[in-house]
Design a protein around this motif. Structure first.
Motif, mmCIF file in Angstrom:
data_model
loop_
_atom_site.group_PDB
_atom_site.id
_atom_site.type_symbol
_atom_site.label_atom_id
_atom_site.label_comp_id
_atom_site.label_asym_id
_atom_site.label_seq_id
_atom_site.Cartn_x
_atom_site.Cartn_y
_atom_site.Cartn_z
ATOM 1 N N LYS A 138 0.989 -1.199 -0.185
ATOM 2 C CA LYS A 138 -0.094 0.055 0.197
ATOM 3 C C LYS A 138 0.868 1.299 -0.043
ATOM 4 O O LYS A 138 1.885 1.282 0.666
ATOM 5 C CB LYS A 138 -1.040 -0.171 1.125
ATOM 6 C CG LYS A 138 -2.063 0.987 1.164
ATOM 7 C CD LYS A 138 -2.768 1.085 2.688
ATOM 8 C CE LYS A 138 -3.909 2.101 2.315
ATOM 9 N NZ LYS A 138 -4.752 2.092 3.798
ATOM 10 N N SER A 156 -0.051 5.301 0.695
ATOM 11 C CA SER A 156 -0.865 6.411 0.793
ATOM 12 C C SER A 156 -0.431 7.589 1.378
ATOM 13 O O SER A 156 0.616 7.796 1.953
ATOM 14 C CB SER A 156 -1.844 5.888 1.861
ATOM 15 O OG SER A 156 -1.075 5.393 3.205
ATOM 16 N N SER A 211 -0.634 5.992 -5.073
ATOM 17 C CA SER A 211 -1.404 6.868 -4.442
ATOM 18 C C SER A 211 -1.313 8.272 -4.890
ATOM 19 O O SER A 211 -0.128 8.629 -5.412
ATOM 20 C CB SER A 211 -1.458 6.969 -2.920
ATOM 21 O OG SER A 211 -2.214 7.873 -2.193
ATOM 22 N N PRO A 228 4.436 10.109 0.863
ATOM 23 C CA PRO A 228 3.595 8.993 1.378
ATOM 24 C C PRO A 228 4.011 8.078 2.404
ATOM 25 O O PRO A 228 5.341 7.900 2.598
ATOM 26 C CB PRO A 228 3.350 8.358 0.333
ATOM 27 C CG PRO A 228 4.597 8.267 -0.408
ATOM 28 C CD PRO A 228 5.151 9.578 -0.219
#
Length: 461
Positions: free
Chosen positions: A121, A123, A193, A141
């Motif tokens: 991930k 983000s 992201s 991020p």
């Protein structure tokens, strides 16, 4: 006799050696009967770039002081320190062994399999970024998991005419407009992201549109509100005007104080109208922005009075914006006991004091109470250097003509006014002040709408 003493001394020495021998035997570390890992099993999966300290349990517990030796069967895959810390270096398999140095048969080993963990991930912690043209900004991020082997990301801007971004995530606000900044994991996992960026124009203390900035209670974001220091900082920052709140003491002096009492600012739960000016001057300010920085500065830790405020405004070439925190009545009595009632003579005294100090210079009176504004219009008449504003949370377009005929401007809470109502006022001949606008994007939008005044706690230039 000499022979007897010799024998006794010899016997004592012998006894001492015997006791020393006994202590040595009792302090001997027992042998290890069993050894095993206490925090891993016989197999362990680790990810490249991570480390873990392996610990062992020795039986009996008294033998735990035995020295251990640590080995790795393949140091290219995993290394182990003398303290048992294993570091995964490369994909593959290695056996980590812990052995008792003095009892080589007592050992335990763990099969460590090293793998590469990809990013799961990417983000960003917040969404939109608003930047003035020519400014730089960096936002990085969060990359998960923390033990991913390659947590690097690459950055890209959807519109390089608006904003460019370098390999470190640093943005340059190039031109007005919007762009999207995207961070993509560099390990091939394709995780990414994005967040939007809006680049607005450069805000100055004197925008070309004519919008004038008023420092709310002085530059209260940088010093305790309504203090000489806050007023001075506002002037040094280039504000067109500085707003303050005025109340009257029991001996008829005018003090710069927003609240109905001095409790928040000075720790004294008394109303200014119940205190003399000397009593108020003896109090120290105990709260406000940067109070710890200015706690020993009289300009920031003492309550300011009207004369102090006007002096700074003249010195710094700022327009005084004086909020009358009192209500006009014919007899000085008000229905709300929390409010201070004043009569015509009190407002006349306030007007005369300001006019004398400003000596024909420009200044402004504002108030929530509309009757107070109407009365001030009667007092100041048509003096060209004096402006009036009605402060409200409820801007009513039906009041436009009423305001205009009496030469009163609108001073409205910007969060309480609709676009439709704002546009009606802006299209009329009534001037508009919006308060308290601390949002940079909103400030820019209001400048573009050609709002006449913006009251703020912050400096945006």
């Amino acid at each position: 006799m000499k022979k007897l003493k010799f024998l006794l001394r010899t016997a004592s020495l012998c006894m001492a050696f015997i006791l020393m021998g006994t202590n040595t035997v009792s302090a001997k570390t027992p042998k290890v009967k069993k050894i095993k890992f206490s925090n891993v099993s016989s197999k362990k999966t680790m990810y490249r770039g991570t480390s873990k300290k392996f610990t062992v349990k020795i039986t009996p517990s008294k033998a735990k002081s035995r020295k251990l030796q640590w080995y790795s069967s393949n140091k290219k895959v995993a290394t182990v320190s003398s303290k048992g810390t294993v570091t995964a270096k490369k994909n593959g398999t290695a056996y980590i062994t812990a052995r008792v140095k003095s009892q080589k048969s007592k050992k335990v080993r763990c099969k460590v399999t090293v793998k590469t963990k990809k990013v799961s991930k990417v983000s960003f912690s917040s969404s939109k970024a608003v930047l003035q043209q020519g400014k730089y900004y960096t936002r990085k991020p969060t990359v998960s998991p923390s033990y991913a082997y390659n947590k690097k990301v690459t950055y890209k801007s959807s519109n390089t005419k608006v904003a460019t971004v370098n390999s470190s995530g640093k943005i340059y606000a190039k031109g007005q407009g919007t762009a999207t900044i995207t961070a993509t994991a560099a390990d091939g996992s394709k995780k990414k992201s994005s967040y939007p960026v809006r680049v607005i124009g450069k805000i100055t203390s004197n925008p070309s549109s004519g919008t004038k900035f008023v420092a709310h209670r002085g530059l209260s974001s940088e010093a305790p509100e309504n203090t000489v220091k806050a007023f001075e900082l506002a002037g040094e920052a280039g504000f067109w005007g500085a707003e303050t709140d005025i109340r009257m003491t029991s001996d008829g002096e005018f003090v710069a104080m927003h609240d109905t009492t001095l409790k928040r600012m000075c720790g004294v739960d008394k109303r200014p109208e119940d205190m003399t000016s000397e009593d108020i001057k003896s109090r120290k300010i105990i709260s406000g922005n940067n109070i710890s920085k200015y706690k020993n500065d009289p300009k920031a830790n003492q309550v300011a009075f009207l004369e102090d405020y006007l002096k700074v405004c003249k010195e710094k070439d700022m327009v005084p914006v004086i909020e009358i925190k009192m209500e006009y009545t014919t007899n000085g009595k008000v229905a709300d006991s929390r409010m201070q009632g004043v009569v015509e003579d009190d407002l006349q005294k306030l007007s005369d004091t300001v006019e004398t100090k400003m000596d024909g210079g420009q200044y402004m009176f504002i108030a929530y109470d509309f009757d107070t504004m109407v009365e001030m219009r009667k007092i100041v008449k048509d003096m060209p250097n004096v402006k009036l504003q009605h402060v409200t949370n409820d801007a009513n377009p039906g009041m436009i003509n009423y305001y205009y005929k009496r030469g009163i401007a609108l001073d409205c809470n910007y969060t309480k006014i609709s676009d439709s109502t704002l546009n009606q006022f802006l299209n009329s001949k009534v001037l508009v002040n919006l308060w308290t606008v601390d949002n940079e994007e909103k400030v820019w939008d209001f400048i573009n709408k050609k709002v006449d005044y913006i009251t703020t706690n912050k400096k945006f230039w």
